[in-house]
Enzyme design. Structure first.
Site, PDB file in Angstrom:
ATOM      1  N   ARG A   8     -42.718 -17.206  30.689  1.00  0.00           N
ATOM      2  CA  ARG A   8     -43.580 -18.248  31.592  1.00  0.00           C
ATOM      3  C   ARG A   8     -43.219 -19.388  30.734  1.00  0.00           C
ATOM      4  O   ARG A   8     -43.271 -20.555  31.611  1.00  0.00           O
ATOM      5  CB  ARG A   8     -44.619 -17.873  32.414  1.00  0.00           C
ATOM      6  N   ARG A  26     -41.572  -9.689  18.038  1.00  0.00           N
ATOM      7  CA  ARG A  26     -42.223 -10.538  18.720  1.00  0.00           C
ATOM      8  C   ARG A  26     -41.613 -11.860  18.474  1.00  0.00           C
ATOM      9  O   ARG A  26     -42.152 -12.305  17.913  1.00  0.00           O
ATOM     10  CB  ARG A  26     -44.074 -10.032  18.730  1.00  0.00           C
ATOM     11  N   ASP A  54     -41.736 -12.029  24.496  1.00  0.00           N
ATOM     12  CA  ASP A  54     -42.745 -12.681  25.288  1.00  0.00           C
ATOM     13  C   ASP A  54     -41.846 -14.147  25.540  1.00  0.00           C
ATOM     14  O   ASP A  54     -41.595 -14.178  24.492  1.00  0.00           O
ATOM     15  CB  ASP A  54     -44.335 -12.599  24.795  1.00  0.00           C
ATOM     16  N   GLY A  55     -43.066 -14.660  25.799  1.00  0.00           N
ATOM     17  CA  GLY A  55     -42.516 -16.267  26.749  1.00  0.00           C
ATOM     18  C   GLY A  55     -41.954 -16.605  27.483  1.00  0.00           C
ATOM     19  O   GLY A  55     -41.686 -17.709  27.508  1.00  0.00           O
ATOM     20  N   GLU A 106     -41.690  -2.198  10.255  1.00  0.00           N
ATOM     21  CA  GLU A 106     -41.455  -3.620   9.703  1.00  0.00           C
ATOM     22  C   GLU A 106     -42.044  -4.431  11.326  1.00  0.00           C
ATOM     23  O   GLU A 106     -41.329  -3.965  11.936  1.00  0.00           O
ATOM     24  CB  GLU A 106     -40.446  -4.232   8.433  1.00  0.00           C
ATOM     25  N   VAL A 141     -49.565  -2.032  31.269  1.00  0.00           N
ATOM     26  CA  VAL A 141     -50.173  -2.160  32.253  1.00  0.00           C
ATOM     27  C   VAL A 141     -51.142  -2.635  32.500  1.00  0.00           C
ATOM     28  O   VAL A 141     -51.606  -3.489  34.023  1.00  0.00           O
ATOM     29  CB  VAL A 141     -51.322  -0.936  31.653  1.00  0.00           C
ATOM     30  N   ASP A 142     -52.275  -4.162  31.590  1.00  0.00           N
ATOM     31  CA  ASP A 142     -53.067  -4.752  31.608  1.00  0.00           C
ATOM     32  C   ASP A 142     -51.856  -5.996  32.741  1.00  0.00           C
ATOM     33  O   ASP A 142     -52.150  -6.895  33.757  1.00  0.00           O
ATOM     34  CB  ASP A 142     -53.166  -6.154  31.070  1.00  0.00           C
ATOM     35  N   ASN A 143     -50.636  -6.838  32.125  1.00  0.00           N
ATOM     36  CA  ASN A 143     -50.125  -7.232  33.347  1.00  0.00           C
ATOM     37  C   ASN A 143     -49.795  -7.332  34.388  1.00  0.00           C
ATOM     38  O   ASN A 143     -49.966  -7.793  35.278  1.00  0.00           O
ATOM     39  CB  ASN A 143     -48.022  -7.151  32.233  1.00  0.00           C
ATOM     40  N   MET A 154     -49.573  -6.935  18.193  1.00  0.00           N
ATOM     41  CA  MET A 154     -49.311  -6.395  19.321  1.00  0.00           C
ATOM     42  C   MET A 154     -49.564  -5.834  20.923  1.00  0.00           C
ATOM     43  O   MET A 154     -48.135  -5.292  21.226  1.00  0.00           O
ATOM     44  CB  MET A 154     -49.136  -4.308  17.988  1.00  0.00           C
TER      45      MET A 154
END
Length: 260
Positions: free
Chosen positions: A38, A209, A35-36, A228, A82-84, A216
């Site tokens: 952009r 993450r 993630d991150g 974990e 899927v949402d992305n 999540m």
């Protein structure tokens, strides 16, 4: 001069962390939410999200080298949900698909590679070219016997995965001539797990993450039941080896309870 000093300090610190981990219990399977991309691009003065996706895709190569060096044999990376794919701008999604085709799938397929690739997600909603590139990567790496397995989660949704696993289980029972009541009576968690994208692999011991988000986003909902978690503030393209080693150190220091 200052840059050279920082580099030397970084190298020494990374070596110290690696020595500490040489005596530690490391995860067999690490899952990562990349993630991150952009936000990293904006923070570094780039006005186009495509730059972040390019750096993020290329950075996966380096992270997989770290995993291989440490003997982590199973890795799952969350590339896009899927949402992305449904909610982001068409140009950004098109570029992300291109990064998957040109950087991830192509590089992983290189004959000198060691990772056996498997796609996890709704390939039916991917563009034909992306679906084809991932299929070729799977076929090109299928016979690798190095023991290193990489799951690329794209077009992924954890709830969809569980629903599809149950559907496949019911269909298999029907084809075998079993009644619905019989399937339900004999249903076990292991049977469901055998129809997930990660079938045959151990569940992730550690989920990392990046970018500071503490959620999540539907990632590996079934498989991560006893994992974990480690949340890192840096964005994925800036995720350094010492950040990875710190995550492993944190994991090694924990007493896993597996739900107890």
């Amino acid at each position: 001069m200052l840059s050279a000093v920082k580099s030397a300090v970084y190298t020494v610190y990374a070596r110290r962390l690696t020595r500490e981990l040489s005596r530690a219990s490391l995860p067999r399977h690490v899952a990562m939410v990349m993630d991150g991309n952009r936000r990293w691009a904006r923070q570094n003065g780039f006005h186009d999200a495509k730059v972040g996706h390019r750096y993020g895709a290329e950075h996966l190569d380096e992270v997989l080298v770290w995993c291989r060096e440490l003997g982590i044999h199973h890795v799952t990376v969350f590339v896009a949900s899927v949402d992305n794919l449904r909610k982001r701008d068409t140009d950004e999604v098109d570029n992300l698909m291109l990064m998957i085709e040109d950087v991830i799938a192509q590089r992983l397929s290189h004959p000198a590679g060691v990772w056996q690739v498997k796609t996890a997600g709704r390939v039916d909603i991917l563009p034909d070219s992306t679906r084809h590139a991932l299929k070729l990567a799977e076929e090109a790496t299928r016979d690798r016997n190095s023991g290193f397995h990489l799951n690329v989660a794209v077009g992924y949704d954890g709830r969809d995965e569980i629903v599809n696993a149950l559907r496949a289980l019911l269909e298999a029972g029907s084809h075998a001539g079993r009644t619905l009541d019989d399937v339900a009576e004999r249903l076990t968690a292991d049977q469901i797990a055998s129809h997930l994208y990660t079938s045959g692999q151990p569940d992730p011991d550690l989920v990392i993450r990046t970018s500071g988000e503490h959620r999540m986003s539907g990632f590996l909902l079934w498989q991560a039941a006893y994992s974990e978690f480690y949340f890192c503030d840096v964005h994925w393209p800036g995720f350094r080896k010492i950040d990875f080693l710190r995550a492993l150190r944190s994991y090694a220091a924990r007493r896993r309870r597996f739900g107890s």
